[in-house]
Design an enzyme around this catalytic site. Sequence first.
Site, mmCIF file in Angstrom:
data_model
loop_
_atom_site.group_PDB
_atom_site.id
_atom_site.type_symbol
_atom_site.label_atom_id
_atom_site.label_comp_id
_atom_site.label_asym_id
_atom_site.label_seq_id
_atom_site.Cartn_x
_atom_site.Cartn_y
_atom_site.Cartn_z
ATOM 1 N N ASP A 50 0.867 -1.177 0.000
ATOM 2 C CA ASP A 50 0.000 0.000 0.000
ATOM 3 C C ASP A 50 0.901 1.224 0.000
ATOM 4 O O ASP A 50 1.598 1.499 0.977
ATOM 5 C CB ASP A 50 -0.898 -0.012 1.246
ATOM 6 C CG ASP A 50 -1.763 1.234 1.345
ATOM 7 O OD1 ASP A 50 -1.659 2.111 0.456
ATOM 8 O OD2 ASP A 50 -2.537 1.328 2.317
ATOM 9 N N TYR A 72 -5.825 15.912 -7.381
ATOM 10 C CA TYR A 72 -5.109 15.062 -8.339
ATOM 11 C C TYR A 72 -4.204 15.915 -9.229
ATOM 12 O O TYR A 72 -3.011 15.617 -9.410
ATOM 13 C CB TYR A 72 -6.141 14.303 -9.165
ATOM 14 C CG TYR A 72 -5.580 13.445 -10.272
ATOM 15 C CD1 TYR A 72 -5.045 12.195 -10.009
ATOM 16 C CD2 TYR A 72 -5.601 13.889 -11.602
ATOM 17 C CE1 TYR A 72 -4.551 11.396 -11.030
ATOM 18 C CE2 TYR A 72 -5.114 13.097 -12.623
ATOM 19 C CZ TYR A 72 -4.595 11.852 -12.337
ATOM 20 O OH TYR A 72 -4.102 11.070 -13.353
HETATM 21 N N1 LIG Z 1 -5.821 6.504 -17.604
HETATM 22 C C1 LIG Z 1 -5.712 7.779 -17.850
HETATM 23 O O1 LIG Z 1 -6.558 8.370 -18.565
HETATM 24 C C2 LIG Z 1 -4.565 8.573 -17.284
HETATM 25 C C3 LIG Z 1 -4.325 9.855 -17.803
HETATM 26 C C4 LIG Z 1 -3.262 10.591 -17.304
HETATM 27 C C5 LIG Z 1 -2.467 10.047 -16.316
HETATM 28 N N2 LIG Z 1 -2.726 8.799 -15.819
HETATM 29 C C6 LIG Z 1 -1.824 8.281 -14.783
HETATM 30 O O2 LIG Z 1 -1.294 7.048 -15.192
HETATM 31 C C7 LIG Z 1 -0.963 6.264 -14.052
HETATM 32 C C8 LIG Z 1 -1.574 4.891 -14.189
HETATM 33 O O3 LIG Z 1 -2.982 5.036 -14.213
HETATM 34 P P1 LIG Z 1 -3.959 3.969 -14.872
HETATM 35 O O4 LIG Z 1 -4.846 4.721 -15.755
HETATM 36 O O5 LIG Z 1 -3.185 2.828 -15.405
HETATM 37 O O6 LIG Z 1 -4.807 3.567 -13.574
HETATM 38 P P2 LIG Z 1 -5.370 2.174 -13.086
HETATM 39 O O7 LIG Z 1 -6.396 2.531 -12.059
HETATM 40 O O8 LIG Z 1 -5.761 1.310 -14.221
HETATM 41 O O9 LIG Z 1 -4.112 1.503 -12.378
HETATM 42 C C9 LIG Z 1 -3.563 2.012 -11.190
HETATM 43 C C10 LIG Z 1 -2.873 0.874 -10.452
HETATM 44 O O10 LIG Z 1 -2.361 1.416 -9.227
HETATM 45 C C11 LIG Z 1 -2.710 0.556 -8.162
HETATM 46 N N3 LIG Z 1 -2.812 1.317 -6.914
HETATM 47 C C12 LIG Z 1 -3.771 2.219 -6.583
HETATM 48 N N4 LIG Z 1 -3.574 2.668 -5.331
HETATM 49 C C13 LIG Z 1 -2.470 2.040 -4.853
HETATM 50 C C14 LIG Z 1 -1.784 2.059 -3.607
HETATM 51 N N5 LIG Z 1 -2.187 2.824 -2.573
HETATM 52 N N6 LIG Z 1 -0.698 1.271 -3.448
HETATM 53 C C15 LIG Z 1 -0.271 0.474 -4.472
HETATM 54 N N7 LIG Z 1 -0.890 0.398 -5.673
HETATM 55 C C16 LIG Z 1 -1.984 1.174 -5.852
HETATM 56 C C17 LIG Z 1 -4.048 -0.051 -8.580
HETATM 57 O O11 LIG Z 1 -4.346 -1.254 -7.886
HETATM 58 C C18 LIG Z 1 -3.855 -0.246 -10.073
HETATM 59 O O12 LIG Z 1 -3.303 -1.507 -10.402
HETATM 60 C C19 LIG Z 1 -1.477 7.053 -12.847
HETATM 61 O O13 LIG Z 1 -0.415 7.768 -12.277
HETATM 62 C C20 LIG Z 1 -2.482 8.003 -13.463
HETATM 63 O O14 LIG Z 1 -2.640 9.156 -12.676
HETATM 64 C C21 LIG Z 1 -3.762 8.045 -16.290
#
Ligand SMILES: NC(=O)c1ccc[n+]([C@@H]2O[C@H](COP(=O)([O-])OP(=O)(O)OC[C@H]3O[C@@H](n4cnc5c(N)ncnc54)[C@H](O)[C@@H]3O)[C@@H](O)[C@H]2O)c1
Length: 259
Positions: free
Chosen positions: A71, A163
Amino acid sequence: MNDDGIERDGFKSGDVVVITGGGGGFGKAFAKRFGGNRGRIALWDIDKKLGEETAAEVRAMGGEATFFPVDLGDADAILRTAEATMNRYGTPYCLINNASVFPRGEVLALSLQDWEFTFRVNVTAPFLIVKAFGPAMIEKKRGCVINIASGRALEGAPKGANYAATKAAIVSLTKSLALEWAPHRIRVNSLIPGQSLTAMPMVATPREKLIADAATHVPLGRIGYPDDMAGVAWFLASADAAWMTGQGVAMNGGAVMTP
Ligand SMILES: NC(=O)c1ccc[n+]([C@@H]2O[C@H](COP(=O)([O-])OP(=O)(O)OC[C@H]3O[C@@H](n4cnc5c(N)ncnc54)[C@H](O)[C@@H]3O)[C@@H](O)[C@H]2O)c1
């Protein structure tokens, strides 16, 4: 070695890559891209099912991956997991600070707990992670850090000031760390994704609407996919990016144009 005689370091077969949030979305694509190309993957995630599944997928591709449940909101757990990762794999070549949380709400409705939780996972965890692995990476005089930011860092987010502020902080942390670690030959860059089809945006918006909105609003006419981000991370870790540090690289179909 290029034909100019200058040695350029980058990700090599057998190098260790630590990926936070490696179980889902972008993290899974990073794990498969590096694991499928002979990286040894330390896959950190809070979600045991996703983490185990993704590590198994990497192994099924012939790659090497270990899932570490953690976590990122828990500082002690981060330090323990960094130690366990070092014991299993030794010094990492690349740290990908990818996991984040996005509790939503307008500023007037956001609680102090949500604000602090967002900063703890999105900013403090990457800070603790680079501190935990930094000394060993500095000793090796090679490595890279890729911090996953967001276009929200540049344009703000209604119902997401927390965020957006953490993502701006990550872009800034990237620059300071890049300056501090450049003498040690460790490069630090951020990847600035646009909206992509993963679990995170689907919490607030249905999949079909995300796809339709991107088709009309994104200049290149589509939403992003995890593999789009994996390609940028692969480049940032490679010897082709050996002269690149402190940069924020946007991948967003032209949705936000950076200078
Ligand atoms: N998807 C988008 O549109 C988008 C756009 C811009 C930036 N991002 C960034 O990309 C990155 C990845 O996002 P994503 O879209 O793949 O999200 P996602 O929700 O698909 O994956 C996030 C992962 O992080 C894990 N996670 C969450 N909280 C946690 C914690 N406290 N400890 C350990 N693991 C934890 C989750 O279990 C998950 O596997 C993030 O930093 C997000 O802010 C995403």
